[in-house]
Design an enzyme around this catalytic site. Sequence first.
Site, PDB file in Angstrom:
ATOM      1  N   ASP A 328       0.824  -1.481  -0.146  1.00 13.89           N
ATOM      2  CA  ASP A 328       0.015  -0.154  -0.023  1.00 13.89           C
ATOM      3  C   ASP A 328       0.862   1.279  -0.048  1.00 13.89           C
ATOM      4  O   ASP A 328       1.989   1.159   0.260  1.00 13.89           O
ATOM      5  CB  ASP A 328      -0.719   0.060   1.318  1.00 13.89           C
ATOM      6  N   ASP A 632      -4.853  -3.651   4.965  1.00 14.52           N
ATOM      7  CA  ASP A 632      -5.254  -3.254   6.317  1.00 14.52           C
ATOM      8  C   ASP A 632      -6.916  -3.359   6.516  1.00 14.52           C
ATOM      9  O   ASP A 632      -7.276  -3.673   7.577  1.00 14.52           O
ATOM     10  CB  ASP A 632      -4.851  -1.801   6.577  1.00 14.52           C
ATOM     11  N   ASP A 636      -9.498  -6.538   2.146  1.00 18.88           N
ATOM     12  CA  ASP A 636      -8.074  -7.113   1.639  1.00 18.88           C
ATOM     13  C   ASP A 636      -7.975  -8.228   1.942  1.00 18.88           C
ATOM     14  O   ASP A 636      -6.900  -9.148   1.571  1.00 18.88           O
ATOM     15  CB  ASP A 636      -7.130  -6.096   2.300  1.00 18.88           C
TER      16      ASP A 636
END
Length: 897
Positions: A328, A632, A636
């Site tokens: 990310d 997170d 996901d």
Amino acid sequence: METVDWHALTSSQSFEEVDSGVEGLSREQARHRLEAYGPNRLPEVKPRSPIMRFLAQFHDVLIYVLLVAGAVTALLQHWLDAGVIFGVVVINALIGFVQEGKAEDALRAIRQMLSPQAMVLRDERRTTVPSEELVPGDVVVLQSGDKVPADLRLFHSKGLQIEEASLTGESVPVEKCTGPLGRATVLADRCCMAYSGTLVTHGQGSGIVIATGTETEIGRISSLVAGVEQLTTPLLRQMAQFGHWLTMAILGLASVSFTFGVLVRDYTASEMFLASVGLAVAAIPEGLPAIMTITLAIGVQRMASRNAIIRRLPAVETLGTVAVICSDKTGTLTRNEMTVRAIAVDGVDIGLTGTGYDVHGGFVVEGQDYPADSNRVLMQALQAVSLCNDSSVVCTTEGCETSGDPMEAALLVAGIKAGLDIDTEVKQNPRTDLIPFESEHKFMVTLHHSHEGESFIFVKGAPERVVEMCSELRTAHEDIPLDQEGWLQRMEVMAAKGYRVLAVAVKPAHESQTELTFDDVEDGLILLGLFGLIDPPRPEAIEAVRICRQAGIRVKMITGDHSVTASAIARQVGLVNYDGVLTGRELDKLDDRALHRQVLDVDVYARVTPEHKLRLVSQLQDNHHVVAMTGDGVNDAPALKRSDVGVAMGDNGTEVAKESSEMVLTDDNFATIVAAVEEGRTVYDNIRKAILFILPTNGGEALVILGAILYGFSEFPLTPVQILWVNMITAVTLALALAFEPSEEDVMGRHPRDPAEPVLKPLFLWRIAFVSVILMSGTFGLFVWEIDGGASIEQARTVAVNTLVMFEIFYLFNSRYITAPVLNYKGLFGNHYALMAIGILIFFQLVFTYFGPLQTLFGTANINLETWTRIVLTASTVLFLVEAEKALLRYLYFRRG
Ligand code: ATP
């Protein structure tokens, strides 16, 4: 507590029942109740009893062989030999027992670092507390991604959905409600309840705790939490298999040599039996399994000390093979410390001064101070982002503290810089409803009714989405038709600077409207302006990306942010291909075959949703890459599960993400993943070094016995008990030191290991054979020298044992690096544990050689200084021979490569 049908009570009845209310408990009350009810946790699975754990140490084919050997030796009335064999088996078990216990304790301690948290109301304020501290009567706030921390009677639910598979086996999330139900409603249908251990997959809600710990439904069912994980990985299993295979080979060899000795060399059956036992004992690497487990546990501990918590042990090994890290952006590659730097409203681009969350700073236009309150639209935009906001800033004389989403906190700080009093704004414009931000729709909406009787809706979110919903633009005097193209260009100018850009809009609402739906914001919005926020890259992430490049690991940035922002940040952190950005929309257009090819070249993915992440992982894996993926949010989870190493954020990650991952980062930092990869590579190196160190010892000893049988020696150079002594004493000193071996300098200079590569590759087998022969020649040679020189058999054997041990000491240095040279300062003195282990071993050898009782037990005898010199000189040859072999290998490798 007596059983109450909580689901049949109204919320107010349940408040009464637990003597609490919507406002929750005070800290004081919570403390008292915690004393009365005890902590909110389930008792751990009882670890195996120490006796069982001790006995389990004997459950090993290699040990069975030793036990049988010991029993037959006893039958042959060689009491001393039998006694020592049994003694050694027991000591070996004791060592295994203690080391395994330590490893388990270490892993348990590491796992406890991941204790879950819960959001509760205490003293009427939202606070995060460890879930263990929850008590009946606490009000818990649930959000998507949370694990329900206790049994709750829900009294507020906004689209709340909970997956209750752990309790009901049903994996489809259940929609929650708040009203009372019939008494007879079964557990799976009690929609007004949320049960401990289940997962919030969508929405928000609040409930009052009605049961904690073992009183919860899950506590009643199992009253146990997940068991202790087995201390094993694919590599260890591969070695255990090898151990079985080796045992069979050793038994075969022992039988052949027994037959050969009796038939060809005229030994008696009893003599030959002892020799065969010696051979078996020599060839069995008793200490190896324990050393490998310890190495693994030390690796996990080292990772924890570098902020990476391993949740599943096999990940330690997989980490060493990772070829692609998908990360990310926000918070992982960047600091997640946002500051509003630019605001664009009608006709003017405004800059903001000040650093971080410091509320001191002002507004500038073209280098000149700009009074914010002179611009009505700017003030409205700031008011909108302050109200359409779930964060808070509390300022005291000592400064301001923010909590909640860092981006939203930064927006509040911008409001304060303009002179807004956030608390007053919030009180004067109470929020009636909310559509929370989700990465799927990329905006957040709030509905407010002011005390002046005005009603309005605020929207803030990704500019393309918000601008698309707007038809008008607010200007100083009136609302005019919106030039969507023009505003999107303004957005790109901001994004090109690496800013995260947000658009904010307003829409008048009807006084009677109390609920929000997506239809309310589909059109008719009035754009107020754009906000550009910086979030600088973490310096250590830039360094980590550089290390990855050296280590042959490809870094891919996968972000929900705009492609222009994404590529600007990608350039700042040093990604190679930061230009060719693929967006979520483009991904949707590519079929799997096209993506299969593109996924290798493209390093930046923007405006993607969690579903895209899953596709990307799958395609990378299809290209035979081992993939680590960060995540997170609750969505996901599938990508985290699918990836080879799922990496969850410990700080900002949801419980669902953590549960789905192999590793949790306590600092959410990209650099930590790279540190864990380095440790993963080191663990694998160290396990291989232990194997490469231990096996030639066994090989050398076995060859000594075989040689003696072949030549028909009347006395063997080593007795079984002496062999056991050597194996044990070197395993607990020298081999153990290798488990603490630090990472090699070039560990991140090599390309990732191929996961299909076998542990015992040809180079290894060659090295094991080569060293075995050296050990055998020296030991055998000195033994014969002593006998020929007229020494007693005890003395000659003492020389043989000490030669072997000395060989091991020198070979330990060789083993510190598999192919790199060790004849340098670092190679010889770089591992303090090794030096300490050598010191301890020399002490033991002296006791073994000169101490009366041990002389009787092991059949040793005094030897003089001259003999010691001969031993040391002979043994040192291994150091130089193996170094020469390594040099040759390196030469051949470089010439070829
Ligand atoms: P990254 O991968 O960089 O961590 P992300 O996946 O967290 O990014 P999202 O959180 O999905 O990205 O955000 C995507 C976009 O949604 C942002 O660029 C921003 O425009 C918008 N956004 C993010 N947070 C909020 C919020 N709290 N309210 C409104 N809009 C938001």
